[in-house]
Design a protein around this motif. Structure first.
Motif, PDB file in Angstrom:
ATOM      1  N   VAL A 202      42.672  43.248  56.016  1.00 24.02           N
ATOM      2  CA  VAL A 202      43.872  42.566  55.517  1.00 24.02           C
ATOM      3  C   VAL A 202      43.902  42.605  53.992  1.00 24.02           C
ATOM      4  N   VAL A 203      42.763  42.316  53.375  1.00 24.92           N
ATOM      5  CA  VAL A 203      42.668  42.339  51.917  1.00 24.92           C
ATOM      6  C   VAL A 203      43.053  43.709  51.373  1.00 24.92           C
ATOM      7  N   MET A 204      42.492  44.758  51.945  1.00 24.31           N
ATOM      8  CA  MET A 204      42.745  46.105  51.451  1.00 24.31           C
ATOM      9  C   MET A 204      44.186  46.549  51.703  1.00 24.31           C
ATOM     10  N   ALA A 205      44.785  46.024  52.759  1.00 22.55           N
ATOM     11  CA  ALA A 205      46.166  46.392  53.074  1.00 22.55           C
ATOM     12  C   ALA A 205      47.172  45.710  52.156  1.00 22.55           C
ATOM     13  N   LEU A 206      46.823  44.523  51.648  1.00 21.08           N
ATOM     14  CA  LEU A 206      47.814  43.721  50.931  1.00 21.08           C
ATOM     15  C   LEU A 206      47.587  43.616  49.427  1.00 21.08           C
ATOM     16  N   ALA A 207      46.350  43.489  49.011  1.00 20.99           N
ATOM     17  CA  ALA A 207      46.076  43.087  47.633  1.00 20.99           C
ATOM     18  C   ALA A 207      46.182  44.242  46.650  1.00 20.99           C
ATOM     19  N   GLY A 208      46.882  43.998  45.547  1.00 22.84           N
ATOM     20  CA  GLY A 208      46.860  44.936  44.443  1.00 22.84           C
ATOM     21  C   GLY A 208      45.624  44.769  43.587  1.00 22.84           C
ATOM     22  N   ARG A 209      45.163  43.531  43.509  1.00 20.71           N
ATOM     23  CA  ARG A 209      43.926  43.208  42.805  1.00 20.71           C
ATOM     24  C   ARG A 209      43.138  42.203  43.622  1.00 20.71           C
ATOM     25  N   ILE A 227      36.646  47.313  43.459  1.00 19.66           N
ATOM     26  CA  ILE A 227      35.810  46.279  44.071  1.00 19.66           C
ATOM     27  C   ILE A 227      34.872  46.878  45.113  1.00 19.66           C
ATOM     28  N   THR A 228      35.373  47.801  45.919  1.00 21.77           N
ATOM     29  CA  THR A 228      34.507  48.377  46.953  1.00 21.77           C
ATOM     30  C   THR A 228      33.396  49.229  46.356  1.00 21.77           C
ATOM     31  N   ARG A 229      33.589  49.709  45.131  1.00 23.80           N
ATOM     32  CA  ARG A 229      32.571  50.530  44.479  1.00 23.80           C
ATOM     33  C   ARG A 229      31.628  49.726  43.589  1.00 23.80           C
ATOM     34  N   ASP A 230      31.911  48.448  43.413  1.00 22.79           N
ATOM     35  CA  ASP A 230      31.127  47.627  42.485  1.00 22.79           C
ATOM     36  C   ASP A 230      29.768  47.285  43.110  1.00 22.79           C
ATOM     37  N   PRO A 231      28.658  47.693  42.500  1.00 23.41           N
ATOM     38  CA  PRO A 231      27.337  47.431  43.091  1.00 23.41           C
ATOM     39  C   PRO A 231      27.035  45.950  43.254  1.00 23.41           C
ATOM     40  N   ALA A 232      27.476  45.120  42.295  1.00 28.23           N
ATOM     41  CA  ALA A 232      27.211  43.683  42.377  1.00 28.23           C
ATOM     42  C   ALA A 232      27.946  43.064  43.562  1.00 28.23           C
ATOM     43  N   VAL A 233      29.166  43.520  43.790  1.00 29.82           N
ATOM     44  CA  VAL A 233      29.935  43.012  44.927  1.00 29.82           C
ATOM     45  C   VAL A 233      29.324  43.471  46.249  1.00 29.82           C
TER      46      VAL A 233
END
Length: 242
Positions: A202-209, A227-233
């Motif tokens: 849902v997040v990936m479908a809707l959010a611009g940020r 965000i998906t590439r961020d190592p800390a996340v």
């Protein structure tokens, strides 16, 4: 076109006894965004949006909305200023019809002057979430997914500048989630949307940020790809703690 800030917090903090639930958060939301807030359980997400909506008083820091300082403004005045907040748990009037639920929200915005205007606003909100055919049904008799949409319609009937959704897809089936995504895409044409959501599809479908919170602080912010590439996340949330 340059981004226009709709909401901004500076040093926003809330403690509960020895626990710092929100820790000096600086946050900025632009007009017209669909922003998601994610993070592990206990990250401070719901407390943060409770502070934004006025349901929780801050211990320190400031909140500005649409150019106005609302830090000490009570929740009912924030609704009138243009902030609508829907809860994790469905908050409707189950004994009333779907239309009556939306009309209650519309009346709180329009006053008691014109029943026709209130009904028109309620019907427009129901149409926006696809519930026009169910307006005469008792809200408590609806499926859970439809009840969640009634709650969203109540928020829309307030004609908000900002619609805050706290775990809106919790308990929904896959089909209901797909419908909800379509609804929010329509809503985003007229309102800024801020949602707390655990369902990453849902997040990936809707959010611009996306804003990622951990231990009451902002861990990262960026586009879904960033965000998906961020190592800390990845370590804290996406591939690590739940």
């Amino acid at each position: 076109m340059a981004e226009v800030t709709l909401l901004e917090t500076r040093g926003l903090t809330r403690r509960f006894g020895g626990l710092t639930a929100v820790d000096a958060v600086d946050f900025r939301l632009s007009r017209g965004e669909v922003r998601a807030i994610i993070g592990p359980n206990g990250a401070g997400k719901s407390t943060f949006v409770g502070l934004l909506s006025g349901l929780i008083a801050p211990g320190a820091g400031s909140i500005a909305f649409d150019g106005q300082d609302i830090t000490r403004m009570p929740a009912h005045r924030r609704v009138r200023a243009g902030i609508a907040y829907t809860f994790q748990i469905t908050n409707i009037y189950p004994a009333m019809t779907v239309l009556e639920n939306a009309a209650i929200a519309a009346q709180s915005r329009l006053g008691t002057g014109s029943e026709a205007a209130i009904e028109a606003a309620a019907r427009a909100a129901l149409a926006a979430v696809g519930l026009s055919d169910l307006e005469t049904r008792r809200a408590g008799d609806l499926a859970y997914g439809h009840q969640r949409l009634v709650e969203v319609a109540m928020g829309l009937a307030l004609a908000p500048k900002l619609l805050i959704l706290d775990e809106p897809t919790q308990g929904l089936s896959d089909a209901e989630i797909a419908n909800f995504i379509a609804v929010i895409r329509r809503v985003a044409a007229s309102a800024t949307v801020l949602l707390i959501e655990h369902n990453m599809d849902v997040v990936m479908a809707l959010a611009g940020r996306i804003t990622v919170m951990e231990n009451g602080r902002i861990l990262a912010e960026g586009t879904p790809d960033q965000i998906t590439r961020d190592p800390a996340v990845q370590a804290a949330y996406l591939g690590g703690a739940s």
